[in-house]
Design an enzyme around this catalytic site. Structure first.
Site, PDB file in Angstrom:
ATOM      1  N   SER A 142       0.925  -1.315  -0.005  1.00  0.00           N
ATOM      2  CA  SER A 142      -0.062  -0.057  -0.123  1.00  0.00           C
ATOM      3  C   SER A 142       1.103   1.257  -0.228  1.00  0.00           C
ATOM      4  O   SER A 142       2.038   1.141   0.392  1.00  0.00           O
ATOM      5  CB  SER A 142      -0.729   0.083   1.329  1.00  0.00           C
ATOM      6  OG  SER A 142      -1.468   1.370   1.247  1.00  0.00           O
ATOM      7  N   TYR A 155      -1.963  -1.458  10.160  1.00  0.00           N
ATOM      8  CA  TYR A 155      -2.123  -1.556   8.689  1.00  0.00           C
ATOM      9  C   TYR A 155      -0.872  -1.316   8.046  1.00  0.00           C
ATOM     10  O   TYR A 155      -0.198  -1.958   7.310  1.00  0.00           O
ATOM     11  CB  TYR A 155      -3.258  -0.900   8.293  1.00  0.00           C
ATOM     12  CG  TYR A 155      -3.632  -1.228   6.880  1.00  0.00           C
ATOM     13  CD1 TYR A 155      -3.866  -2.317   6.312  1.00  0.00           C
ATOM     14  CD2 TYR A 155      -3.264   0.075   5.916  1.00  0.00           C
ATOM     15  CE1 TYR A 155      -3.971  -2.538   5.050  1.00  0.00           C
ATOM     16  CE2 TYR A 155      -3.323  -0.387   4.666  1.00  0.00           C
ATOM     17  CZ  TYR A 155      -3.529  -1.352   4.115  1.00  0.00           C
ATOM     18  OH  TYR A 155      -3.679  -1.483   2.664  1.00  0.00           O
TER      19      TYR A 155
END
Length: 275
Positions: A142, A155
């Site tokens: 990401s 995350y």
């Protein structure tokens, strides 16, 4: 259709970026192994892909939060006589909010899927690739991997592992027949934000899963090491100052603070989440 003779294993294949990878690879003639928790959704996708593209499409229902998930998947591959030429570690989910308010079990499960299962499958499948003299690995990270992301702490930290792990292996296996790629999308139209519970966590314009997959496959072909799909995502990932890290973390906290209280982030620029 001409078959490639390759078999691709895709985790998190039942929706989002994983399903797009499955469609793209089936369309080019790869055989597939689809892995996710929900068997009915996997079987429905497999039937659709067989009908439209032909080829072999196997499904393995496996919860990747389980400690022995990677071993179970690899054992099932052996039982079916399957070897994997292309591993796509796509499965993942995230959380947003104050760290003390997030569920202990869900944060643990997030790391099991995003980090432990990814590394475990990679470790178990690389020896066979080396033996055959070729192989490809795609790890979905990401843009959140590029800097600290307060209120996305678990995350973003997990995705930082994915990026650094992938680049380490990319360098380690160059010249040995194995390509390794980290894909670092920005906000993408997937069920990811339904899991988080708010689309306010999407810091920036939503891209399409199909565009992410197309960018990833191009980068993999050229053995790029990593790719950030989309010009604006690339800029956000690379133009943020890298030092001092404490300053970067403080700026990022200002951006994402609204998520701690259920509101919107105050700026769309600095960190992103994606499935």
């Amino acid at each position: 259709m001409t078959r490639t003779g390759k078999t691709a294993l895709i985790t998190g294949a039942s929706s989002g970026i994983g399903a797009e990878f499955a469609a793209a690879l089936a369309a080019r003639g790869d055989d597939l192994v689809l892995v996710a928790r929900t068997l009915p959704r996997l079987e429905a996708l497999a039937a659709q892909l067989r009908q439209h593209h032909g080829g072999r499409v196997e499904v393995i229902a496996q919860d990747l939060t389980e400690p022995d998930a990677a071993a179970r998947v690899v054992d099932e591959l052996a039982a079916r006589g399957l070897s994997v030429d292309l591993l796509i570690n796509n499965a993942g989910f995230g959380s947003a909010g104050r760290f003390e308010d997030l569920g202990v079990d869900s944060e643990h499960d997030q790391l099991m899927v995003n980090v432990v299962a990814l590394a475990g499958l990679t470790r178990r499948l690389i020896p066979g690739m080396l033996e055959r003299g070729s192989g490809e690995i795609v790890n979905v990270a990401s843009t959140a991997a590029f800097q600290p992301s307060p209120y996305f702490a678990t995350y973003s930290s997990g995705k930082a592992f994915v990026l650094n792990f992938s680049l380490s292996l990319w360098s380690e296996y160059r010249g040995r027949g194995i390509k390794v790629l980290a894909v670092c999308p920005g906000p993408t139209e997937t069920p990811f934000f339904d899991t988080i519970g708010t689309r306010d966590a999407a810091l920036g314009r939503m891209g399409s899963a199909a565009a992410v997959v197309a960018s990833a496959l191009r980068a993999l072909e050229h053995n790029k090491g990593y790719v950030v799909p989309g010009a604006s995502n690339f800029a956000a990932a690379h133009l943020m100052p890298r030092r001092p890290r404490t300053l970067v973390a403080r700026i990022a906290e200002l951006v994402t603070r609204g998520l701690a209280d259920g509101g919107r982030p105050i700026s769309p620029a600095l960190s992103s989440a994606t499935a």
